[in-house]
Design a protein around this motif. Structure first.
Motif, PDB file in Angstrom:
ATOM      1  N   PRO A   1       0.825  -1.232   0.000  1.00  0.00           N
ATOM      2  CA  PRO A   1       0.000   0.000   0.000  1.00  0.00           C
ATOM      3  C   PRO A   1       0.851   1.270   0.000  1.00  0.00           C
ATOM      4  CG  PRO A   1      -0.738  -1.528   1.696  1.00  0.00           C
ATOM      5  CD  PRO A   1       0.543  -2.076   1.169  1.00  0.00           C
TER       6      PRO A   1
ATOM      7  N   TYR B   1      -8.514  11.536  -9.297  1.00  0.00           N
ATOM      8  CA  TYR B   1      -8.368  10.281  -8.566  1.00  0.00           C
ATOM      9  C   TYR B   1      -9.196   9.160  -9.170  1.00  0.00           C
ATOM     10  CZ  TYR B   1      -5.238   9.227  -4.844  1.00  0.00           C
ATOM     11  OH  TYR B   1      -4.124   8.835  -4.168  1.00  0.00           O
TER      12      TYR B   1
ATOM     13  N   LEU C   1       0.930   3.675  -3.343  1.00  0.00           N
ATOM     14  CA  LEU C   1       0.410   5.038  -3.204  1.00  0.00           C
ATOM     15  C   LEU C   1       1.517   6.073  -3.431  1.00  0.00           C
ATOM     16  CD1 LEU C   1      -2.117   4.676  -0.268  1.00  0.00           C
ATOM     17  CD2 LEU C   1      -2.595   5.185  -2.646  1.00  0.00           C
ATOM     18  N   CYS C   2       2.706   5.771  -2.925  1.00  0.00           N
ATOM     19  CA  CYS C   2       3.839   6.680  -3.143  1.00  0.00           C
ATOM     20  C   CYS C   2       4.107   6.820  -4.636  1.00  0.00           C
ATOM     21  CB  CYS C   2       5.064   6.145  -2.412  1.00  0.00           C
ATOM     22  SG  CYS C   2       6.542   7.094  -2.704  1.00  0.00           S
TER      23      CYS C   2
ATOM     24  N   TRP D   1       1.573   8.918  -6.381  1.00  0.00           N
ATOM     25  CA  TRP D   1       1.841  10.342  -6.192  1.00  0.00           C
ATOM     26  C   TRP D   1       2.961  10.801  -7.117  1.00  0.00           C
ATOM     27  CZ3 TRP D   1       5.832  13.525  -4.649  1.00  0.00           C
ATOM     28  CH2 TRP D   1       5.467  14.851  -4.408  1.00  0.00           C
TER      29      TRP D   1
END
Lengths: 270, 298
Positions: free
Chosen positions: B100, B198, B104-105, B108
Motif C-alpha cells: 500500500p 483520482y 500510493l507513493c 503520487w
C-alpha cells in the motif's frame, strides 16, 4: 481587426464564446486575440497550418489545457454566458458538458461495455445502464458491429470502430458540446466517411467543433469554418497563432476576405 | 539502352557469394562465439547452484519435512514446518506494509508530482538510495527501533517491517515505471468524460498498469523471502510453532544460516532441504511474475 461574427445575425444561440483570448505556455504566447462565437447545433471547423493554435484553442474550451502546468489564459471564455475560467468553476463539471474526442482513438483498456459505461458510472448514473450503452452505441452507429461482443476488449476493434466507440463513450455522458481534435487523422477514408456521416447525424443534438487538417473534410461537414494562421514573432523566435477569419464554410472556401485564407484554402501554403 | 546494360555488367562483375574469410565475416564469427561463451559462463553458476541444492536437498524431501518441527541439535528426523510457515508469515507482513505504501507513493510520483516541482525528483533519488542500502543495514535500523533492550524485542512483526523496508524501493520504482507507461491519451479520455483525477487514476490508469505492478511486487517478494541478514536482528529464530506476530519466528533463510554451520549431519541435511524449499518458493513467485507480465496491457 477581423470581423469574427458570422454574417447577418442568422446565428441564434451561442454556446461557447471566446473573447480577446491570449493563450500562454509559460512566457511563450501561443495564440493571440482570439474572439469567436460557437453556434449551437452546428458543426464549426477549425482549419489552418500546423502550429497556428487551433488545437490549443479547442482544448481551452473544456479546460483540458489545465493539465499542462505552464498554461495560462488571458481573456474570457464563456459557456452560455458563464465564465469557464471563473475561480469557482469545477473543471470536471465543464468536461462533463463539453466532451472531447482525440486524434488517436483512445479506448480504455476495458471491455466495450465498460468503455461506454465508465462516464455514466462516474457521474453516479442511476437507471438502465444496459439501455444507455445500447443507445450510445446506436447513436455512434456501432451497435450492429459490436452487439454480440460487448464483453470483449475495446482494443479488439479496428481503428475506425475504436474511434466510433470513443464517440459513443463521449455522448454517453450527454454532453452539450463535442470537441473533436482531428478525429479522422489516424483513420482510413471509409472510416473517415462513416465518422463524418455520424457527425452530421449528431449535430442535431450536439454542438460540434472539429479541428481538421483536411480542407475537404471541412467543406463536407462544417457549417462554419474558422481559419487560424500563424505569424512569426519578431525577436522571440517563435510563432503566434491567431484567428484570421471566421465565416460560413462556403464563404471561407469560395469568397474569403483575407488573402491568406484564400491562399490556404486553395493549397498555396500550409 | 547501352547505359543500362553497362550498369548491369558492372553489377555482375561483383560476386554476391558469401566470402567466409573476409575480415568482416571473421569478426562476426569471433564475436558471436565470444558472446555465446559468455552466456555459457554466466549460466554455469546458476545451473550448478540449482543442481547442488537439488542433489543435497532432495534426500530429505519427505512428508516430515513439511509437518514436523526441527529436532534438538544432534538428533535426527524432524522437519522445517515452522520455518516454511514462518517465511510465508513474515513475507506476508512485509507485503501488507510495503505494497500500500509503495503503490500510493508511486501514484503520487507518477500522477500528482508536478512538472516543475522538484519534490518528486528528491523522492525518486531517495528511493534509489534506499534500493542501494545493504539489507543488513535495514535489519540494524529496525533492530534499533523495535528490538533493542527497552523496545518490544525480537518478533515476526519486526522481521516483516525490516523486509518491508527492503521491498519498498522495488515496489515504488516498478509501480512508478508501470504508471508512466500507460499512455497520456487514456488519462485525457477519462478526464474528458468528466472523471476527477483520482477517479482517473484508480479506475483507468491503475487497472491498466496492474500486470506490471504485480510483476514488481512478486519480484520484491521473491527477493525479500531470501533475505537473511535483516531477519537475524529482528525475527530471530524459534524452534517452536508460530505463536503470534509479537514473538520470534523461524524462517527458512535463518534456519539455513543456523543449521548449516552446526556440526551435526541431520541439521545440515535440514539446511539443504530448507535451501531447496526456499529456491522453489522464489522460483514459483518468479514464474507468477512472468505470467502476470504476459497479460500486460501496454
Amino acid at each position: 481587426m477581423v470581423d469574427t461574427m458570422p454574417m447577418n445575425g442568422t446565428m441564434t444561440d451561442v454556446v461557447l464564446r471566446a473573447k480577446d483570448c491570449d493563450i500562454y505556455y509559460g512566457a511563450y504566447k501561443a495564440v493571440r486575440d482570439v474572439s469567436i462565437d460557437i453556434p449551437k447545433n452546428k458543426i464549426t471547423a477549425f482549419i489552418g497550418p500546423s502550429g497556428c493554435g487551433k488545437s490549443t484553442v479547442l482544448r481551452c474550451f473544456n479546460r483540458l489545457n489545465d493539465l499542462i502546468e505552464s498554461f495560462r489564459l488571458k481573456g474570457q471564455m464563456t459557456y452560455h454566458g458563464q465564465d469557464l475560467y471563473a475561480s469557482d468553476v469545477d473543471p470536471v463539471e465543464v468536461r462533463r458538458r463539453i466532451g472531447m474526442l482525440f486524434q488517436k482513438p483512445n479506448p480504455f483498456p476495458k471491455t466495450i461495455y465498460d468503455n461506454i459505461a465508465y462516464g455514466p458510472r462516474i457521474k453516479g448514473f442511476k437507471g438502465d445502464l444496459d439501455e444507455l450503452v445500447e443507445t450510445s452505441l446506436r447513436r455512434a452507429v456501432l451497435w450492429d458491429e459490436v452487439k454480440d461482443k460487448l464483453q470483449e476488449s475495446g482494443f479488439s476493434l479496428s481503428g475506425g470502430q475504436q474511434q466510433r466507440l470513443c464517440i459513443a463513450r463521449t455522448i454517453a455522458v450527454e454532453p452539450e458540446v463535442v470537441l473533436m481534435d482531428e478525429p479522422c487523422a489516424a483513420l482510413d477514408p471509409i472510416s473517415t466517411l462513416k465518422i463524418e456521416e455520424l457527425m452530421k447525424e449528431l449535430v442535431q443534438n450536439y454542438t460540434i467543433i472539429i479541428v481538421t487538417h483536411n480542407m475537404q473534410q471541412a467543406t463536407r461537414v462544417a457549417d462554419y469554418t474558422a481559419f487560424y494562421n500563424a505569424q512569426v514573432v519578431e525577436g522571440a523566435g517563435g510563432k503566434v497563432g491567431y484567428l484570421a477569419e471566421f465565416n460560413h464554410t462556403e464563404t471561407i472556401f469560395s469568397d474569403p476576405e483575407q488573402e491568406s485564407t484564400r491562399d490556404y484554402v486553395t493549397g498555396r501554403f500550409g | 539502352m547501352t547505359t543500362v546494360s553497362g550498369a548491369a555488367d558492372a553489377f555482375d562483375a561483383k560476386s554476391l557469394k558469401a566470402n567466409k574469410s573476409s575480415s568482416r565475416n571473421l569478426f562476426n564469427i569471433i564475436m558471436t562465439t565470444l558472446a555465446g561463451l559468455c552466456i555459457a559462463l554466466a549460466l554455469v553458476p546458476l545451473v550448478l547452484v540449482l543442481f547442488y541444492v537439488f542433489v543435497n536437498g532432495a534426500n530429505r524431501l519427505d512428508l516430515d519435512l513439511f509437518t514436523q518441527l526441527p529436532p534438538p541439535p544432534g538428533s535426527a528426523g524432524g522437519g522445517i514446518s515452522n520455518a516454511i510457515s514462518g517465511t510465508i508469515i513474515v513475507v506476508a507482513i512485509s507485503t501488507l506494509i510495503s505494497v500500500p505504501i509503495g503503490v500510493l507513493c508511486a501514484i503520487w510520483l507518477a500522477e500528482f508530482g508536478g512538472d516543475d516541482t522538484s519534490i518528486d525528483e528528491y523522492v525518486r533519488f531517495g528511493v534509489n538510495m534506499l534500493a542501494g542500502v545493504p539489507s543488513i543495514i535495514a535489519g540494524v535500523f529496525i533492530y534499533g527501533i523495535m528490538v533493542r533492550p527497552g523496545r518490544p524485542g525480537y518478533s515476526a512483526l519486526a522481521g516483516g517491517v525490516a523486509l518491508a523496508v527492503l521491498m519498498l524501493p522495488t515496489i515504488i520504482r516498478t509501480t512508478d515505471e508501470a504508471l508512466k507507461i500507460v499512455p497520456q491519451d487514456i488519462r485525457w479520455a477519462s478526464l474528458g468524460v468528466g472523471a476527477s483525477k483520482y477517479q482517473t487514476v484508480l479506475k483507468v490508469v491503475l487497472p491498466a498498469a496492474i500486470p506490471s505492478i504485480l510483476t514488481g511486487v512478486t519480484l520484491a517478494i521473491a527477493r525479500a523471502a531470501g533475505e537473511t541478514a535483516p531477519l537475524i536482528f529482528t525475527a530471530l529464530f524459534s524452534p517452536f510453532r508460530f505463536s503470534g506476530i509479537d514473538n520470534p519466528i523461524a524462517t527458512l533463510a535463518v534456519l539455513v544460516y543456523n543449521f548449516a554451520i552446526l556440526p551435526f549431519k541431520p541439521q545440515q541435511e535440514l539446511a539443504w532441504a530448507a535451501s531447496l524449499i526456499l529456491v522453489l518458493l522464489v522460483l514459483i513467485t518468479s514464474i507468477i511474475a512472468r505470467i502476470a507480465t504476459r497479460q500486460k496491457t501496454y
